[in-house]
Design a protein around this motif. Structure first.
Motif, PDB file in Angstrom:
ATOM      1  N   TRP A  75      32.608  14.313  51.342  1.00  0.00           N
ATOM      2  CA  TRP A  75      31.616  13.310  51.732  1.00  0.00           C
ATOM      3  C   TRP A  75      30.221  13.887  51.524  1.00  0.00           C
ATOM      4  O   TRP A  75      29.468  14.148  52.451  1.00  0.00           O
ATOM      5  N   ASP A 117      31.243   5.397  51.516  1.00  0.00           N
ATOM      6  CA  ASP A 117      32.503   6.130  51.478  1.00  0.00           C
ATOM      7  C   ASP A 117      33.604   5.311  52.132  1.00  0.00           C
ATOM      8  O   ASP A 117      33.440   4.795  53.247  1.00  0.00           O
ATOM      9  N   SER A 118      34.737   5.183  51.440  1.00  0.00           N
ATOM     10  CA  SER A 118      35.805   4.313  51.931  1.00  0.00           C
ATOM     11  C   SER A 118      36.497   4.867  53.170  1.00  0.00           C
ATOM     12  O   SER A 118      37.053   4.096  53.958  1.00  0.00           O
ATOM     13  N   GLN A 119      36.477   6.195  53.381  1.00  0.00           N
ATOM     14  CA  GLN A 119      37.177   6.791  54.510  1.00  0.00           C
ATOM     15  C   GLN A 119      36.262   7.003  55.715  1.00  0.00           C
ATOM     16  O   GLN A 119      36.596   6.627  56.839  1.00  0.00           O
ATOM     17  N   GLY A 121      32.755   6.224  55.788  1.00  0.00           N
ATOM     18  CA  GLY A 121      31.494   5.477  55.794  1.00  0.00           C
ATOM     19  C   GLY A 121      31.231   4.727  57.072  1.00  0.00           C
ATOM     20  O   GLY A 121      30.083   4.595  57.512  1.00  0.00           O
TER      21      GLY A 121
END
Length: 615
Positions: A75, A117-119, A121
């Motif tokens: 990240w 960020d998909s995880q 965010g």
């Protein structure tokens, strides 16, 4: 050099990221002054240990340690954001507001990248909202007082650059950044997409970011930029009912304002009414803001505010704004109505709220309806009450009586101008005396035709200049007489006599310069009144038909209900019945109905179906 305060702060941030506690993370990442002492100590340590230059690389490495290691991609956007946060604390100078704005906008941009960020965010969603609010507050404050940064813009040369291109204000720049955060929330793929899903992950911030972006767009007057937002919400957002009441009320308020500004009054009224009904009863200021647009929306549709509504605490002061307009509509005095809504001190508040033009343009037709209704009540033929069972002429109104009422209104306003203490000239009262143009609304003559009347007076005498200019027309060398025989005109006499001769018998326009009451020709004012009544009939605000020979308004089918209710139906009920055929509000995502879930109630024709197993 030791940095104990910074070390403890970084340790706490790492624990919050590990626990995915976005709310407490936002509490730690404070920016607005006055800041607690711990932030002052941390800023001093940053200036001593990590000054501007190569040392910032080391600070970035320390920020990279905040992100827990996972199987997916690192990240990195969050690490960069934290580094920018620390440099903001180290370098910010609140005395230079323009520099502060640029630093804050860059910080928010990086936080929006971290939100993508998909995880992880969703962890920074509260921080994105907080930074967006701080940036919006600063931008709107500078927009209201541009003199605070005018000298800074001149020093940087921005003012000269913006003269050639379209000027983009700080508020609009802030709205563009917030819109990116809104897109990140809207396009999150977690959970069930579309109207069948519920807000999960970053999607819980859809309306938080949308409301803030709409607030900025309304502040800078860029409403066209909101169109794409509403279209995207309609296509991808979960139903609005799944979100908290505060978000629903705010969103429906801005949606109603947007629809109102685009003259979509029926869906605007639905959205504003829903916003008002769901607003907390103690939120007086918010309810007053909603009523500021809900009341004029209803007035335009023919529904005046009740005394009970105007006595509520949230309606304080609104009666003085809107009741005079309602009284003028009811009175039918179109000159007084137009004068009341002329731009000036009395209408400055309406113009500032963005409702002046809608009231002026949309309510004047209601004024004419009231005038026609009053003239019909007092001067129209209502039918023979003794012979209702027999066949007879329908109720009607001679339009010359309506014309007389209009001329009387003009004369009354013309007499009021004769007083010594006349505050403002009402030019519409002089419209009926003009020889050219509208007989109802006064328009200043075009400067291209200035002095036409004086020129005609000069040409009434065959002066040498006139003969020199039009000699080939007034005194040609030869001409054809009344019997069609060619004649020579050697002396150069005026063939048709002096220019002041009467040529009306040769006039090609049968309605040019008619005399009221003579030769049966309708006056220009009569033609204008026919157009106004035709518009009322087309809109359904009046019922009947017009006759052009001996101009009349006829109201057939009035035996059962009466002439007035039949010819002049209730405006609100008429518009509501027409518009309620489609109660869909663009931009408002509703839960799918039971019919839609069951397949939309479609009928399947099974006449040609074969039994199972038959080839």
């Amino acid at each position: 050099m030791a940095t104990p305060t910074l070390d403890r702060f970084l340790s706490s941030i790492a624990d919050l990221v590990k626990d995915r506690d976005g709310a407490r993370l936002q509490d730690f990442l404070q920016l607005e002054p006055p800041l607690p002492d711990i932030y002052q100590h941390m800023s001093a340590e940053l200036r001593q240990r990590y000054p501007t230059g190569p040392k910032e690389t080391e600070l970035l490495r320390r920020c990279e340690a905040l992100v827990p290691r996972s199987k997916g991609a690192p990240w990195g956007a969050f690490s960069t954001f934290m580094k920018l946060y620390f440099t903001f604390l180290r370098d910010v100078n609140v005395d230079n507001l323009l520099e502060t704005y640029d630093l804050l906008k860059g910080l928010l941009n990086q936080c929006v990248l971290a939100l993508g960020d998909s995880q992880m965010g969703v962890v920074v969603l509260p921080t994105v909202l907080y930074l967006s609010k701080v940036l919006a507050k600063l931008a709107m404050g500078l927009d209201r007082r541009p003199e605070l940064i005018a000298h800074l813009l001149r020093l940087e040369g921005r003012s000269n650059q913006e003269e050639a291109a379209e000027k983009v204000t700080l508020v609009e720049k802030s709205a563009n950044v917030v819109r990116e955060a809104f897109i990140k929330c809207l396009t999150d793929r977690s959970g069930t997409p579309g109207v069948h899903g519920k807000p999960e992950g970053r999607r819980i911030g859809i309306y938080l970011m949308a409301n803030l972006c709409l607030k900025l767009l309304f502040q800078c007057g860029k409403l066209r930029n909101a169109e794409q937002m509403f279209a995207s919400i309609s296509a991808q957002s979960p139903p609005l009912t799944h979100f908290p009441a505060s978000q629903r009320v705010t969103y429906l308020y801005y949606l109603g304002r947007y629809l109102f500004s685009n003259n979509l009054f029926h869906p605007a009224r639905i959205a504003l009414q829903a916003s008002y009904d769901q607003c907390h009863h103690q939120a007086i200021n918010q309810k007053r803001a909603i009523l500021t647009y809900l009341i004029p929306c209803n007035i335009i549709m023919g529904r005046f505010p009740s005394s009970h509504l105007l006595q509520r605490p949230e309606a304080e002061g609104l009666a003085d704004r809107f009741l005079p307009i309602c009284r003028l509509i009811t009175r039918g005095d179109y000159i007084a109505f137009r004068e009341h809504l002329t731009v000036g001190p009395d209408t400055e508040w309406l113009a500032r709220k963005g409702i002046l033009l809608q009231l002026r343009n949309r309510c004047e037709i209601l004024v004419w309806r009231s005038l026609a209704r009053k003239v019909f009540i007092h001067g129209g033929f209502h039918g023979d009450p003794q012979g209702q069972a027999q066949r007879g002429p329908p109720p009607f109104l001679y339009l010359n009586r309506l014309e007389a009422a209009v001329r009387w209104i003009q004369s009354q306003h013309a007499q009021s101008q004769a007083g010594f203490f006349t505050p403002r000239l009402q030019p519409d009262s002089q419209a009926g005396q003009t020889a050219h143009g509208s007989q109802i609304i006064y328009k200043a003559p075009d400067w291209d035709f200035e002095g036409v009347d004086e020129l005609e007076a000069q040409e009434a005498v065959a002066s040498p200049a006139l003969l020199e200019k039009y000699a080939d027309y007034l005194s040609p060398d030869s001409f054809f007489d009344a019997q069609g025989q060619p004649q020579m005109n050697a002396p150069g006499n005026l063939v048709d006599g002096p220019p002041a001769a009467d040529y009306q018998q040769y006039e090609l326009d049968p309605y040019a310069n008619p005399t009221p009451g003579e030769d049966g020709k309708p006056t220009p004012m009569m033609r204008e009144l026919e157009s106004i009544l035709a518009s009322l009939l087309t809109q359904g605000l009046m019922r009947g038909y017009l006759t052009h020979k001996n101009p009349r308004l006829a109201i057939p089918g009035a035996r059962l209900r009466g002439a007035v209710p039949t010819g002049f139906p209730n405006v609100w009920q008429t518009i509501q019945a027409r518009e309620s055929e489609d109660d869909n509000v663009p931009g408002w995502v509703q839960p799918p109905s039971a019919t839609a879930l069951a397949g939309g109630g479609r009928v399947v024709n099974l006449a040609g179906a074969r039994p199972v197993g038959v080839q």
